[in-house]
Design a protein around this motif. Structure first.
Motif, PDB file in Angstrom:
ATOM      1  N   GLN A 184      -0.150  -0.113   9.493  1.00  0.00           N
ATOM      2  CA  GLN A 184       0.235  -0.128   8.532  1.00  0.00           C
ATOM      3  C   GLN A 184       1.066  -0.124   7.314  1.00  0.00           C
ATOM      4  O   GLN A 184       0.839   1.196   6.836  1.00  0.00           O
ATOM      5  CB  GLN A 184      -1.009  -0.815   8.088  1.00  0.00           C
ATOM      6  CG  GLN A 184      -1.758  -2.171   7.021  1.00  0.00           C
ATOM      7  CD  GLN A 184      -3.264  -1.798   6.937  1.00  0.00           C
ATOM      8  OE1 GLN A 184      -3.999  -1.502   7.628  1.00  0.00           O
ATOM      9  NE2 GLN A 184      -3.888  -2.667   5.748  1.00  0.00           N
ATOM     10  N   TYR A 185       1.658  -0.724   7.462  1.00  0.00           N
ATOM     11  CA  TYR A 185       2.787  -0.886   5.565  1.00  0.00           C
ATOM     12  C   TYR A 185       1.899  -1.447   4.668  1.00  0.00           C
ATOM     13  O   TYR A 185       1.565  -1.924   4.642  1.00  0.00           O
ATOM     14  CB  TYR A 185       4.155  -0.812   6.254  1.00  0.00           C
ATOM     15  CG  TYR A 185       4.356  -0.524   7.935  1.00  0.00           C
ATOM     16  CD1 TYR A 185       4.337  -1.499   8.825  1.00  0.00           C
ATOM     17  CD2 TYR A 185       4.659   1.034   8.033  1.00  0.00           C
ATOM     18  CE1 TYR A 185       4.419  -0.467  10.376  1.00  0.00           C
ATOM     19  CE2 TYR A 185       5.014   1.526   9.172  1.00  0.00           C
ATOM     20  CZ  TYR A 185       4.542   0.536  10.320  1.00  0.00           C
ATOM     21  OH  TYR A 185       4.915   0.637  11.790  1.00  0.00           O
ATOM     22  N   PHE A 186       3.430  -0.862   3.860  1.00  0.00           N
ATOM     23  CA  PHE A 186       2.684  -1.440   2.117  1.00  0.00           C
ATOM     24  C   PHE A 186       3.639  -2.153   1.412  1.00  0.00           C
ATOM     25  O   PHE A 186       4.470  -0.386   1.560  1.00  0.00           O
ATOM     26  CB  PHE A 186       1.846  -0.269   1.271  1.00  0.00           C
ATOM     27  CG  PHE A 186      -0.056   0.262   1.691  1.00  0.00           C
ATOM     28  CD1 PHE A 186       0.094   0.952   2.799  1.00  0.00           C
ATOM     29  CD2 PHE A 186      -0.769  -0.777   1.057  1.00  0.00           C
ATOM     30  CE1 PHE A 186      -1.740   1.044   3.423  1.00  0.00           C
ATOM     31  CE2 PHE A 186      -2.111  -0.720   1.046  1.00  0.00           C
ATOM     32  CZ  PHE A 186      -2.227   0.421   2.389  1.00  0.00           C
ATOM     33  N   GLY A 187       3.740  -2.555   0.275  1.00  0.00           N
ATOM     34  CA  GLY A 187       4.530  -3.195  -0.315  1.00  0.00           C
ATOM     35  C   GLY A 187       4.736  -2.010  -1.612  1.00  0.00           C
ATOM     36  O   GLY A 187       3.886  -1.925  -1.824  1.00  0.00           O
ATOM     37  N   PRO A 188       5.752  -2.295  -2.537  1.00  0.00           N
ATOM     38  CA  PRO A 188       5.903  -1.333  -3.055  1.00  0.00           C
ATOM     39  C   PRO A 188       5.069  -1.945  -4.379  1.00  0.00           C
ATOM     40  O   PRO A 188       5.142  -0.860  -5.825  1.00  0.00           O
ATOM     41  CB  PRO A 188       7.597  -1.198  -3.805  1.00  0.00           C
ATOM     42  CG  PRO A 188       7.594  -3.211  -3.805  1.00  0.00           C
ATOM     43  CD  PRO A 188       6.938  -2.952  -2.400  1.00  0.00           C
ATOM     44  N   GLY A 189       4.677  -3.092  -4.337  1.00  0.00           N
ATOM     45  CA  GLY A 189       3.457  -2.848  -5.556  1.00  0.00           C
ATOM     46  C   GLY A 189       4.129  -4.524  -6.162  1.00  0.00           C
ATOM     47  O   GLY A 189       5.389  -3.863  -6.811  1.00  0.00           O
ATOM     48  N   THR A 190       3.437  -4.821  -7.638  1.00  0.00           N
ATOM     49  CA  THR A 190       3.206  -5.857  -8.304  1.00  0.00           C
ATOM     50  C   THR A 190       2.880  -5.527  -9.602  1.00  0.00           C
ATOM     51  O   THR A 190       1.858  -5.739  -9.374  1.00  0.00           O
ATOM     52  CB  THR A 190       4.037  -7.150  -7.726  1.00  0.00           C
ATOM     53  OG1 THR A 190       4.814  -7.794  -7.332  1.00  0.00           O
ATOM     54  CG2 THR A 190       4.028  -8.427  -9.509  1.00  0.00           C
ATOM     55  N   ARG A 191       3.545  -4.977 -10.678  1.00  0.00           N
ATOM     56  CA  ARG A 191       2.351  -5.369 -11.865  1.00  0.00           C
ATOM     57  C   ARG A 191       2.385  -6.084 -12.640  1.00  0.00           C
ATOM     58  O   ARG A 191       3.796  -7.234 -12.942  1.00  0.00           O
ATOM     59  CB  ARG A 191       3.604  -4.010 -12.547  1.00  0.00           C
ATOM     60  CG  ARG A 191       2.768  -3.051 -13.909  1.00  0.00           C
ATOM     61  CD  ARG A 191       2.662  -2.413 -14.423  1.00  0.00           C
ATOM     62  NE  ARG A 191       2.476  -0.889 -13.160  1.00  0.00           N
ATOM     63  CZ  ARG A 191       1.660  -0.137 -13.131  1.00  0.00           C
ATOM     64  NH1 ARG A 191       0.122  -0.779 -12.972  1.00  0.00           N
ATOM     65  NH2 ARG A 191       1.404   0.170 -12.859  1.00  0.00           N
TER      66      ARG A 191
END
Lengths: 111, 117
Positions: free
Chosen positions: B106-113
């Motif tokens: 399972q891989y995660f994105g860098p996120g959105t603030r």
């Protein structure tokens, strides 16, 4: 999924081994142990997972006790870039298949 | 490892407007994607699980009419925060499971603030 308990914070000197403990005393026989880490303001990064045997990859080693009630993540030669929050998660293969994060351990590597 | 991207990486919007966040699996097919929210100094909280071509499953306490999730293809899922308010300001992170690798990956994105003013 079983609950995990981790110390809220730890410190380690650069170049030394960082040993992060995790307690999962209610783990079921088919649940795996996963470790992820999150560097500040980034998405979590997968580190390693295991069922009952010890595991090692290029990032870390995972030591699971024989009764599987606890485990230790070992970063053999910690660097400043290893400063992050480390999450220990247990999950079963079937069911909702979702990763549920606890509070994790904030590891600080000191120069 | 597989790559998950998110767009935008940060966004500022006015209260009452809607914001769409995209999550893409760049080099693999993701039958399942997850959306998390993270407030400052807190852990990630799972909001919903989406499977390609079907309706998302929301966690208890998450308003499905406020957080619209669409997973129209094997490489794209979107989260729309409707009528955003300052309390929706948070770090939103998506995650995707690689169809070929099976259960463990399972891989995660860098996120959105997201900041709502």
């Amino acid at each position: 999924d079983a609950k995990t308990t981790q110390p809220p914070s730890m410190d380690c000197a650069e170049g030394r081994a960082a040993n992060l403990p995790c307690n999962h005393s209610t783990i079921s026989g088919n649940e795996y142990v996963y470790w992820y880490r999150q560097i500040h303001s980034q998405g979590p990064q997968y580190i390693i997972h295991g069922l009952k045997n010890n595991e090692t990859n290029e990032m870390a080693s995972l030591i699971i006790t024989e009764d599987r009630k606890s485990s230790t993540l070992i970063l053999p030669h910690a660097t400043l870039r290893d400063t992050a929050v480390y999450y220990c998660i247990v999950r079963a293969p079937q069911g909702a298949q979702k990763l549920v994060f606890g509070q994790g351990t904030r590891l600080t590597i000191n120069p | 490892g597989a790559v998950v991207s998110q767009h935008p990486s940060w966004v500022i919007c006015k209260s009452g407007t809607s914001v769409k966040i995209e999550c893409r699996s760049l080099d693999f097919q993701a039958t399942t994607m997850f959306w998390y929210r993270q407030f400052p100094k807190q852990s990630l909280m799972l909001m919903a699980t989406s499977n390609e071509g079907s309706k998302a499953t929301y966690e208890q306490g998450v308003e499905k009419d406020k957080f619209l999730i669409n997973h129209a293809s094997l490489t794209l899922s979107t989260l729309t925060v409707t009528s955003a308010h300052p309390e929706d300001s948070s770090f939103y992170i998506c995650s995707a499971r690689d169809r070929a690798s099976g259960f463990h990956e399972q891989y995660f994105g860098p996120g959105t603030r997201l900041t709502v003013t």
